[in-house]
Design an enzyme around this catalytic site. Structure first.
Site, short mmCIF file in Angstrom:
data_model
loop_
_atom_site.label_atom_id
_atom_site.label_comp_id
_atom_site.label_asym_id
_atom_site.label_seq_id
_atom_site.Cartn_x
_atom_site.Cartn_y
_atom_site.Cartn_z
N HIS A 1 40.82 40.65 30.81
CA HIS A 1 40.98 39.44 31.45
C HIS A 1 40.15 38.41 30.63
O HIS A 1 40.20 37.11 31.23
CB HIS A 1 40.49 39.51 32.79
CG HIS A 1 38.93 39.75 32.86
ND1 HIS A 1 38.30 41.09 32.72
CD2 HIS A 1 38.15 38.85 33.25
CE1 HIS A 1 36.83 40.85 32.95
NE2 HIS A 1 36.68 39.51 33.43
C1 UD1 Z 1 35.87 35.32 36.66
C2 UD1 Z 1 34.47 35.31 35.83
C3 UD1 Z 1 34.34 36.40 35.06
C4 UD1 Z 1 34.57 37.69 35.72
C5 UD1 Z 1 35.96 37.66 36.47
C6 UD1 Z 1 36.10 39.03 37.20
C7 UD1 Z 1 33.72 32.96 35.42
C8 UD1 Z 1 33.43 31.84 34.56
N1 UD1 Z 1 34.35 33.96 35.15
O1 UD1 Z 1 36.92 35.44 35.64
O2 UD1 Z 1 33.01 36.33 34.42
O3 UD1 Z 1 34.43 38.81 34.63
O4 UD1 Z 1 35.99 36.63 37.25
O5 UD1 Z 1 37.32 39.05 37.66
O6 UD1 Z 1 33.22 32.90 36.49
N2 UD1 Z 1 43.37 33.99 40.23
C9 UD1 Z 1 44.07 34.51 41.05
N3 UD1 Z 1 43.62 34.95 42.40
C10 UD1 Z 1 42.20 35.11 42.62
C11 UD1 Z 1 41.43 34.57 41.31
C12 UD1 Z 1 41.96 34.23 40.39
O7 UD1 Z 1 45.46 34.29 41.08
O8 UD1 Z 1 42.08 35.62 43.50
C13 UD1 Z 1 43.76 33.33 38.99
C14 UD1 Z 1 43.74 31.84 38.98
O9 UD1 Z 1 45.13 31.37 38.43
C15 UD1 Z 1 42.71 31.39 37.80
C16 UD1 Z 1 42.73 32.79 36.92
O10 UD1 Z 1 43.11 34.01 37.86
O11 UD1 Z 1 43.23 30.39 37.40
C17 UD1 Z 1 41.25 32.92 36.58
O12 UD1 Z 1 40.26 33.00 37.75
P1 UD1 Z 1 38.81 32.44 37.41
O13 UD1 Z 1 38.14 32.77 38.90
O14 UD1 Z 1 38.78 31.05 37.11
O15 UD1 Z 1 38.12 33.38 36.45
P2 UD1 Z 1 38.36 34.86 36.07
O16 UD1 Z 1 39.19 35.21 34.85
O17 UD1 Z 1 38.70 35.58 37.26
#
Ligand code: UD1
Length: 364
Positions: free
Chosen positions: A206
């Site tokens: 991820h």
């Molecule tokens: C975040 C953390 C990372 C951690 C990871 C675990 C930061 C900078 N990053 O990354 O350190 O290892 O979580 O999972 O805080 N999305 C969904 N549903 C959700 C959550 C996210 O669809 O419930 C999608 C969204 O489109 C979003 C993307 O995933 O844009 C990334 O989510 P985001 O919370 O920005 O960062 P992670 O990659 O999950």
């Protein structure tokens, strides 16, 4: 009674606050309250973890959701400052290294509320990782630093922290595993993926550096398809990764491969059932580097560096590249891999040590 806010934002945070919540709830001097910032909001990234980890509904839900780094960090700060102004806690515990960790630490320290950082002192030395910035910021301002291992203490001392700020409490993720070991062992999730009796490699990815660009993700997918000809692959994909696979037209390639099983995120108990039965794990996750070391399962970490070097020196973890992924997977599958040794304070008793440290520091 003192009131302590436990800040949880994203999937790996839920595993870290759960044992502490339960340990504090058992005391007669502390009233723990859960603050969910809403950084992870999908049912399979959040609600199912609360259920598995026996956490009650969050006392405060900030509903922040996704966004750019500045949007996410800023929105958490604004929302959490309002909560603190109205319901001022005596202490705040932030965990891990996500955007909400740094955001809530900043809010707390500016309001002169003592802040503890759980999982302090980890450093990858790579400032291109957003998590590294969050670690540096949080450790710079937190009042108390709870570390998982001795290398983290050394990092903090090298940055000018004093020993009285640091409590070496151990690895709290191991507490979650031990808390649910019975359920994990009983779970049939690993059978339900349809690979009964056969060995498999578990894959999770991820990190933006791996999955946000076709230039990095396409060759990784190609390597995984190649590896699957020797050992079946169970790929449990994060929403960010599912999105990358779709955008770069790579989902079909994985689905067409006979021995690749592509799955959406799994609940904690089911996921750990799949982990414990894996022959090897290919990942870029921080938590899995630790869990595999604890369980003695070969871990191939697809990153240039790790903030958890103890999993390499004392555990089962090795850094790999896309180019050598296939060869390294074959080595691991053949059993040519370090078995690791047990790590100090990775024993399922970290939450009790944390609660005791907090009691002492809060003068209870
Ligand atoms: C975040 C953390 C990372 C951690 C990871 C675990 C930061 C900078 N990053 O990354 O350190 O290892 O979580 O999972 O805080 N999305 C969904 N549903 C959700 C959550 C996210 O669809 O419930 C999608 C969204 O489109 C979003 C993307 O995933 O844009 C990334 O989510 P985001 O919370 O920005 O960062 P992670 O990659 O999950």
């Amino acid at each position: 009674m003192i009131t302590v806010h436990l800040i949880a934002a994203a999937r790996p945070n839920f595993m870290k606050i759960a044992p502490l919540y339960h340990a504090l709830k058992r005391t007669d001097w502390c009233n723990p309250k859960i603050v969910h910032t809403g950084q992870h909001y999908d049912v399979n990234m959040s609600d199912v973890f609360f259920r598995d980890l026996r956490l009650p509904t969050a006392d405060f839900h900030l509903g922040i959701g996704s966004g750019t780094h500045a949007e996410q960090t800023g929105n958490v700060m604004i929302a959490y400052e309002n909560i603190c102004t109205e319901h001022r806690p005596d202490w705040i515990v932030v965990v891990g290294d996500v955007n909400s960790t740094a955001a809530c630490a900043m809010v707390g320290t500016k309001l002169w509320i003592p802040v503890v950082h759980l999982e302090a002192g980890l450093r990858s030395g790579d400032r291109r990782m957003p998590e590294e910035i969050n670690r540096l910021v949080t450790d710079a301002i937190a009042d108390v630093l709870w570390t998982p291992s001795i290398d983290a203490d050394a990092n903090l001392i090298a940055e000018g922290k004093t020993t009285d700020q640091i409590d070496l409490i151990g690895n709290i993720m191991i507490d979650s595993f031990e808390m649910l070991r019975g359920k994990i062992e009983q779970s049939t999730a690993y059978e339900e993926i349809g690979l009964v009796g056969s060995e498999y490699a578990l894959v999770t990815l991820h990190r933006p550096s791996n999955v946000d660009s076709a230039d990095t993700l396409a060759p990784i997918v190609q390597q995984l398809v190649d590896v699957s000809e020797n050992i079946p692959i169970v790929f449990v994909a994060h929403p960010r990764t599912i999105d990358g696979l779709k955008r770069f037209g790579l989902t079909g390639e994985l689905q067409a491969a006979e021995a690749v099983i592509l799955l959406e995120p799994l609940p904690y108990v089911d996921f750990m059932s799949v982990v414990t039965h894996a022959k090897l794990v290919i990942t870029d996750s921080g938590g899995l580097q630790e869990e595999t070391s604890y369980l003695g399962i070969p871990c191939l970490t697809l990153r240039e560096n790790t903030e958890r070097p103890i999993t390499i020196t004392d555990g089962t973890n090795r850094l790999i590249t896309t180019a050598n992924l296939g060869d390294m997977a074959m080595e691991a599958a053949a059993g040519n891999w370090p078995t690791g040794r047990s790590l100090e304070y990775w024993d399922g008793k970290t939450a009790d040590r944390a609660a005791e440290c907090l009691r002492r520091r809060a003068g209870r």
